[in-house]
Design an enzyme around this catalytic site. Structure first.
Site, mmCIF file in Angstrom:
data_model
loop_
_atom_site.group_PDB
_atom_site.id
_atom_site.type_symbol
_atom_site.label_atom_id
_atom_site.label_comp_id
_atom_site.label_asym_id
_atom_site.label_seq_id
_atom_site.Cartn_x
_atom_site.Cartn_y
_atom_site.Cartn_z
ATOM 1 N N GLY A 30 0.844 -1.207 0.000
ATOM 2 C CA GLY A 30 0.000 0.000 0.000
ATOM 3 C C GLY A 30 0.873 1.248 0.000
ATOM 4 O O GLY A 30 0.534 2.268 0.596
ATOM 5 N N GLY A 63 -0.390 4.914 -1.106
ATOM 6 C CA GLY A 63 -1.461 5.599 -0.371
ATOM 7 C C GLY A 63 -0.932 6.790 0.420
ATOM 8 O O GLY A 63 0.258 7.121 0.362
ATOM 9 N N GLN A 64 -1.851 7.414 1.173
ATOM 10 C CA GLN A 64 -1.503 8.634 1.918
ATOM 11 C C GLN A 64 -0.361 8.383 2.906
ATOM 12 O O GLN A 64 0.627 9.106 2.929
ATOM 13 C CB GLN A 64 -2.750 9.142 2.671
ATOM 14 N N LEU A 65 -0.496 7.348 3.730
ATOM 15 C CA LEU A 65 0.558 7.028 4.701
ATOM 16 C C LEU A 65 1.723 6.312 4.011
ATOM 17 O O LEU A 65 2.891 6.587 4.290
ATOM 18 C CB LEU A 65 -0.024 6.142 5.817
ATOM 19 N N ILE A 110 -1.182 -2.121 -5.551
ATOM 20 C CA ILE A 110 -1.936 -2.837 -6.589
ATOM 21 C C ILE A 110 -1.822 -2.132 -7.941
ATOM 22 O O ILE A 110 -1.951 -2.751 -8.993
ATOM 23 C CB ILE A 110 -3.400 -3.045 -6.139
ATOM 24 N N ASP A 116 -1.040 -7.512 -5.366
ATOM 25 C CA ASP A 116 -2.396 -7.602 -4.821
ATOM 26 C C ASP A 116 -2.257 -8.363 -3.505
ATOM 27 O O ASP A 116 -1.987 -9.579 -3.510
ATOM 28 C CB ASP A 116 -3.294 -8.357 -5.815
ATOM 29 N N TYR A 133 -15.231 -0.918 8.448
ATOM 30 C CA TYR A 133 -13.796 -0.639 8.627
ATOM 31 C C TYR A 133 -13.393 -0.847 10.099
ATOM 32 O O TYR A 133 -12.413 -1.543 10.398
ATOM 33 C CB TYR A 133 -13.533 0.801 8.189
ATOM 34 N N LYS A 141 -10.916 -3.609 11.718
ATOM 35 C CA LYS A 141 -9.724 -3.240 12.498
ATOM 36 C C LYS A 141 -9.747 -3.923 13.874
ATOM 37 O O LYS A 141 -8.717 -4.390 14.354
ATOM 38 C CB LYS A 141 -9.627 -1.720 12.650
#
Ligand code: AKB
Length: 316
Positions: free
Chosen positions: A8, A11-13, A35, A51, A141, A145
């Site tokens: 990932g 992404g933002q982080l 991905i 993936d 979500y 988590k």
């Protein structure tokens, strides 16, 4: 020297964590994966298309690069998850179990997996939310988590997997836009005001939420992964906190530097999600066990965001 895989990474982080890890451990010791390829193409740094739902693909990348540490960040966040709950559940859980099963086969692989303030819910204590308390998340979500936290502890206890985790608050950074979260307003607002446009906020003006500047989040992540094993006493996920503010407070701070900034409020379905989350978090366990401390308050956060985004927005 450690060899990391970031899942990932676009992404933002992921974007900012990958940069932070590369400046610490060297470009070639940090394999970015996602991905899709990064926007603007793959630069002079290792990148793999992955993936995370595909165990064999994950395993072959880990073996090929002799990875010893995995930062598994890929997930569908709170707001987007509500649009397709089965997909959010399946991606968030399958990808985590793939990474945990890989580390079960090879115990020398260390894992970082992020949890979130979304594990808390409507009957959780709102202020200074303790590490251990009622957790009744009402988003897919948040449920994924919370289940993920239990799986992390299970794999640690039953199979000796060294998996570490923090419950991030809303993250605010300038490099990459967040995607699909309830706290995204606190990034979107900067783009709109710098474009000279009025910002329509999807949360109410007095909706207080825990937030953190990205540099603090990256520091916390690297810090917990570098901590001595015995100092990690929580194997579900650590509460992590920096600042709490409302949209109106953030707007007032921005207005000090951009007096013509304008905001309106039009709360949508994301308000219900925000209402179920804490106002502030007690992260004393993280501070005591592995020495966590934040450095960005709201004033510093706003100054840095505006100065970093001004040239970016001007060239858009
Ligand atoms: C979201 O808003 O969904 C995320 C989070 C708090 O985990 N930023």
């Amino acid at each position: 020297m450690t060899k990391c895989l970031v899942i990932g990474a676009c992404g933002q982080l992921g974007t900012e964590l990958t940069a932070g890890l590369r400046s610490k451990y060297g470009i070639n010791n940090v394999i970015a994966s996602d991905i899709h390829p990064p926007e603007g193409g793959v630069k002079d740094a290792p990148f793999e298309i992955l993936d995370a739902m595909n165990f064999d693909a994950l395993k072959s990348i880990v073996e090929m690069h002799q990875i010893d540490t995995i930062y598994h960040l890929a997930a569908i966040l709170s707001a987007k998850g509500e649009q397709n709950p089965p997909l959010a559940w399946s991606l968030n859980m399958t990808s985590l179990l793939n990474v945990l099963n890989l580390a079960k086969e090879n115990n020398s692989i260390k894992i970082f997996w992020p949890s979130s303030i979304a594990v808390f819910g409507p009957t959780t204590p709102k202020d200074n939310t303790p590490q251990d308390c009622i957790m009744d998340p009402n988003t897919v979500y948040g449920i994924s988590k919370l289940a993920g936290e239990r799986w992390c502890q299970y794999y640690h206890e039953k199979y000796g997997v060294d998996v570490r985790s923090v419950r991030y608050p809303g993250l605010i950074g300038s490099k990459t836009l967040p995607g699909g979260g309830t706290t995204d307003y606190a990034v979107d607002i900067f783009y709109k005001v710098l474009q000279g446009e009025q910002y329509e906020c999807f949360l109410a003006e007095d909706c207080i939420l825990p937030m953190m500047y990205m540099d603090d989040a990256v520091e916390a992540t690297i810090h917990i992964m570098e901590a001595d094993k015995p100092s990690i006493k929580v194997r579900t996920s650590y509460n992590l906190s920096a600042i709490s503010f409302t949209p109106a407070e953030l707007y007032q701070e921005i207005k000090k530097q951009i007096p013509e900034a304008k905001i309106t409020y039009n709360p949508d379905y994301r308000q219900n999600i925000a209402n179920s989350w804490p106002n502030s978090i007690d992260d004393s366990n993280a501070r005591k066990d592995w020495g966590w401390k934040h450095t960005f308050d709201m004033k510093k956060l706003v100054e840095v965001m505006l100065s970093e985004l001004e040239p970016k927005v001007a060239s858009m």
